[in-house]
Motif scaffolding. Structure first.
Motif, mmCIF file in Angstrom:
data_model
loop_
_atom_site.group_PDB
_atom_site.id
_atom_site.type_symbol
_atom_site.label_atom_id
_atom_site.label_comp_id
_atom_site.label_asym_id
_atom_site.label_seq_id
_atom_site.Cartn_x
_atom_site.Cartn_y
_atom_site.Cartn_z
ATOM 1 N N GLY A 1 0.807 -1.210 0.000
ATOM 2 C CA GLY A 1 0.000 0.000 0.000
ATOM 3 C C GLY A 1 0.840 1.259 0.000
ATOM 4 N N ALA A 2 0.160 2.395 0.166
ATOM 5 C CA ALA A 2 0.817 3.698 0.021
ATOM 6 C C ALA A 2 1.191 4.336 1.346
ATOM 7 N N GLU A 3 0.997 3.612 2.455
ATOM 8 C CA GLU A 3 1.289 4.206 3.767
ATOM 9 C C GLU A 3 2.662 3.801 4.290
ATOM 10 N N MET A 4 3.121 2.610 3.897
ATOM 11 C CA MET A 4 4.368 2.099 4.481
ATOM 12 C C MET A 4 5.587 2.715 3.803
ATOM 13 N N ARG A 5 6.648 2.870 4.566
ATOM 14 C CA ARG A 5 7.961 3.193 4.030
ATOM 15 C C ARG A 5 8.970 2.501 4.937
ATOM 16 N N TYR A 6 10.267 2.514 4.529
ATOM 17 C CA TYR A 6 11.245 1.926 5.430
ATOM 18 C C TYR A 6 11.965 3.019 6.207
ATOM 19 N N GLU A 7 12.399 2.647 7.391
ATOM 20 C CA GLU A 7 13.011 3.578 8.342
ATOM 21 C C GLU A 7 14.249 4.294 7.768
ATOM 22 N N CYS A 8 14.403 5.578 8.103
ATOM 23 C CA CYS A 8 15.659 6.293 7.846
ATOM 24 C C CYS A 8 16.740 5.693 8.755
ATOM 25 N N HIS A 9 17.840 5.279 8.139
ATOM 26 C CA HIS A 9 18.906 4.650 8.934
ATOM 27 C C HIS A 9 20.215 4.691 8.164
ATOM 28 N N ILE A 10 21.283 4.352 8.854
ATOM 29 C CA ILE A 10 22.540 4.033 8.188
ATOM 30 C C ILE A 10 22.770 2.542 8.373
ATOM 31 N N ASP A 11 23.629 1.959 7.544
ATOM 32 C CA ASP A 11 23.940 0.541 7.683
ATOM 33 C C ASP A 11 25.102 0.367 8.650
ATOM 34 N N SER A 12 25.096 -0.751 9.360
ATOM 35 C CA SER A 12 26.251 -1.084 10.207
ATOM 36 C C SER A 12 27.229 -1.982 9.458
ATOM 37 N N ASN A 13 26.729 -2.716 8.468
ATOM 38 C CA ASN A 13 27.597 -3.632 7.715
ATOM 39 C C ASN A 13 28.229 -2.895 6.530
ATOM 40 N N PRO A 14 29.434 -3.321 6.136
ATOM 41 C CA PRO A 14 30.160 -2.569 5.106
ATOM 42 C C PRO A 14 29.639 -2.768 3.693
ATOM 43 N N ILE A 15 28.933 -3.884 3.456
ATOM 44 C CA ILE A 15 28.389 -4.136 2.118
ATOM 45 C C ILE A 15 26.947 -4.605 2.260
ATOM 46 N N GLY A 16 26.041 -3.876 1.630
ATOM 47 C CA GLY A 16 24.651 -4.297 1.547
ATOM 48 C C GLY A 16 24.381 -4.802 0.147
ATOM 49 N N GLY A 17 23.636 -5.894 0.055
ATOM 50 C CA GLY A 17 23.208 -6.405 -1.246
ATOM 51 C C GLY A 17 21.693 -6.437 -1.285
ATOM 52 N N ALA B 1 17.145 -8.290 1.235
ATOM 53 C CA ALA B 1 18.280 -7.486 1.699
ATOM 54 C C ALA B 1 19.300 -8.424 2.341
ATOM 55 N N MET B 2 20.532 -8.359 1.843
ATOM 56 C CA MET B 2 21.575 -9.285 2.298
ATOM 57 C C MET B 2 22.731 -8.530 2.940
ATOM 58 N N ASN B 3 23.192 -9.049 4.074
ATOM 59 C CA ASN B 3 24.310 -8.439 4.794
ATOM 60 C C ASN B 3 25.606 -9.173 4.470
ATOM 61 N N PHE B 4 26.624 -8.415 4.099
ATOM 62 C CA PHE B 4 27.957 -8.974 3.862
ATOM 63 C C PHE B 4 28.959 -8.242 4.762
ATOM 64 N N TYR B 5 30.061 -8.938 5.049
ATOM 65 C CA TYR B 5 31.061 -8.385 5.966
ATOM 66 C C TYR B 5 32.463 -8.518 5.390
ATOM 67 N N THR B 6 33.370 -7.695 5.915
ATOM 68 C CA THR B 6 34.774 -7.724 5.495
ATOM 69 C C THR B 6 35.651 -7.819 6.742
ATOM 70 N N ALA B 7 36.955 -8.033 6.524
ATOM 71 C CA ALA B 7 37.870 -8.129 7.666
ATOM 72 C C ALA B 7 37.893 -6.825 8.457
ATOM 73 N N GLY B 8 37.778 -5.686 7.752
ATOM 74 C CA GLY B 8 37.827 -4.392 8.424
ATOM 75 C C GLY B 8 36.550 -4.041 9.160
ATOM 76 N N CYS B 9 35.452 -4.688 8.811
ATOM 77 C CA CYS B 9 34.158 -4.438 9.464
ATOM 78 C C CYS B 9 33.428 -5.775 9.571
ATOM 79 N N PRO B 10 33.858 -6.594 10.538
ATOM 80 C CA PRO B 10 33.325 -7.960 10.625
ATOM 81 C C PRO B 10 31.950 -8.011 11.291
ATOM 82 N N GLU B 11 31.337 -9.166 11.185
ATOM 83 C CA GLU B 11 30.017 -9.387 11.789
ATOM 84 C C GLU B 11 30.042 -9.124 13.298
ATOM 85 N N THR B 12 31.165 -9.351 13.941
ATOM 86 C CA THR B 12 31.253 -9.159 15.394
ATOM 87 C C THR B 12 31.096 -7.688 15.784
ATOM 88 N N ALA B 13 31.236 -6.769 14.800
ATOM 89 C CA ALA B 13 31.063 -5.337 15.084
ATOM 90 C C ALA B 13 29.610 -4.903 14.970
#
Ligand SMILES: [Fe+2]
Length: 230
Positions: A111-127, A196-208
């Motif tokens: 429908g026309a009422e929903m939107r997704y939240e304003c945010h930043i990502d914590s993971n370094p790569i979003g797919g 929406a898929m979360n990917f991680y790198t050595a510089g920004c790992p899942e543990t962060a």
């Protein structure tokens, strides 16, 4: 460490329709029909960037455990071909989430009422694998702040990049420094679905990953907590 100067927002798109099963759209739609749960996001997470006047944002989500179980081919692509594409784009080894709850999420807008939240990502790569198409002017686009880490729809919209979903297209980006949200659909009977898929790198790992993020994003925090502790 991230640089102090906000880099321009960059994204990469691949047409992956030839890699998907012939009935992939109906499989994803059936999965969201069966498993999507509505949840009122209260924008208190460390990654939330809603205006202070916004008390909550209603979202419909299928968590990663349900998505991976219902769509094993998508989970295979996430760990295999899609992850390899991300490595090609970002030029370094890329890992998928060890915790399936937030590996792949199906996000739904109806429908026309929903939107997704304003945010930043914590993971370094979003797919993002889009399962529906939304032409310019029909809403449902991902709106990304060119000015970087700003707060609320109005500030994002002041100077924004708009990504219009095309079914079967896979988009990669790093949105840790760029606030973003998804615009409402214009059609009151419309539906938007994205994996929406979360990917991680050595510089920004899942543990962060911020500790509060899963309980913020999903409707059943107790299940998430059990999974996180498993
Ligand atoms: Fe995001």
């Amino acid at each position: 460490m991230l640089p102090d100067v906000v880099p321009p927002f960059v994204w990469h798109t691949f047409d992956v329709r030839d890699r998907l099963p012939s009935n992939w759209e109906s499989q994803i739609r059936a999965t969201t029909d069966a498993h999507a749960e509505q949840h009122d996001l209260v924008p208190m997470s460390v990654t939330s960037r809603e205006d202070v006047a916004i008390a909550s944002v209603a979202v419909l989500t299928v968590d990663g455990t349900a998505a991976a179980t219902a769509l094993p081919w998508l989970n295979e692509l996430y760990a295999g071909a899609f992850r390899e594409l991300a490595e090609h784009v970002f030029g370094e080894p890329v890992a998928v989430a060890a915790n399936p709850v937030y590996g792949i999420n199906l996000n739904v807008q109806r429908g026309a009422e929903m939107r997704y939240e304003c945010h930043i990502d914590s993971n370094p790569i979003g797919g993002l694998l889009y399962a529906t198409t939304h032409a310019p002017g029909s809403g449902g686009e991902l709106v990304v702040a060119n000015r970087g880490d700003v707060r609320g729809v109005e500030e994002i919209e002041l100077d924004a990049t708009r990504i219009h979903p095309v079914a079967g297209h896979l988009v990669f980006f790093d949105a840790r420094r760029h606030s973003h949200y998804v615009a409402p659909l214009a059609d009151p009977s419309g539906q938007r679905i994205v994996a929406a898929m979360n990917f991680y790198t050595a510089g920004c790992p899942e543990t962060a990953r911020p500790a509060d993020l899963s309980s913020h994003l999903f409707s059943n925090p107790s299940d998430v907590k059990e999974t996180q502790n498993a």
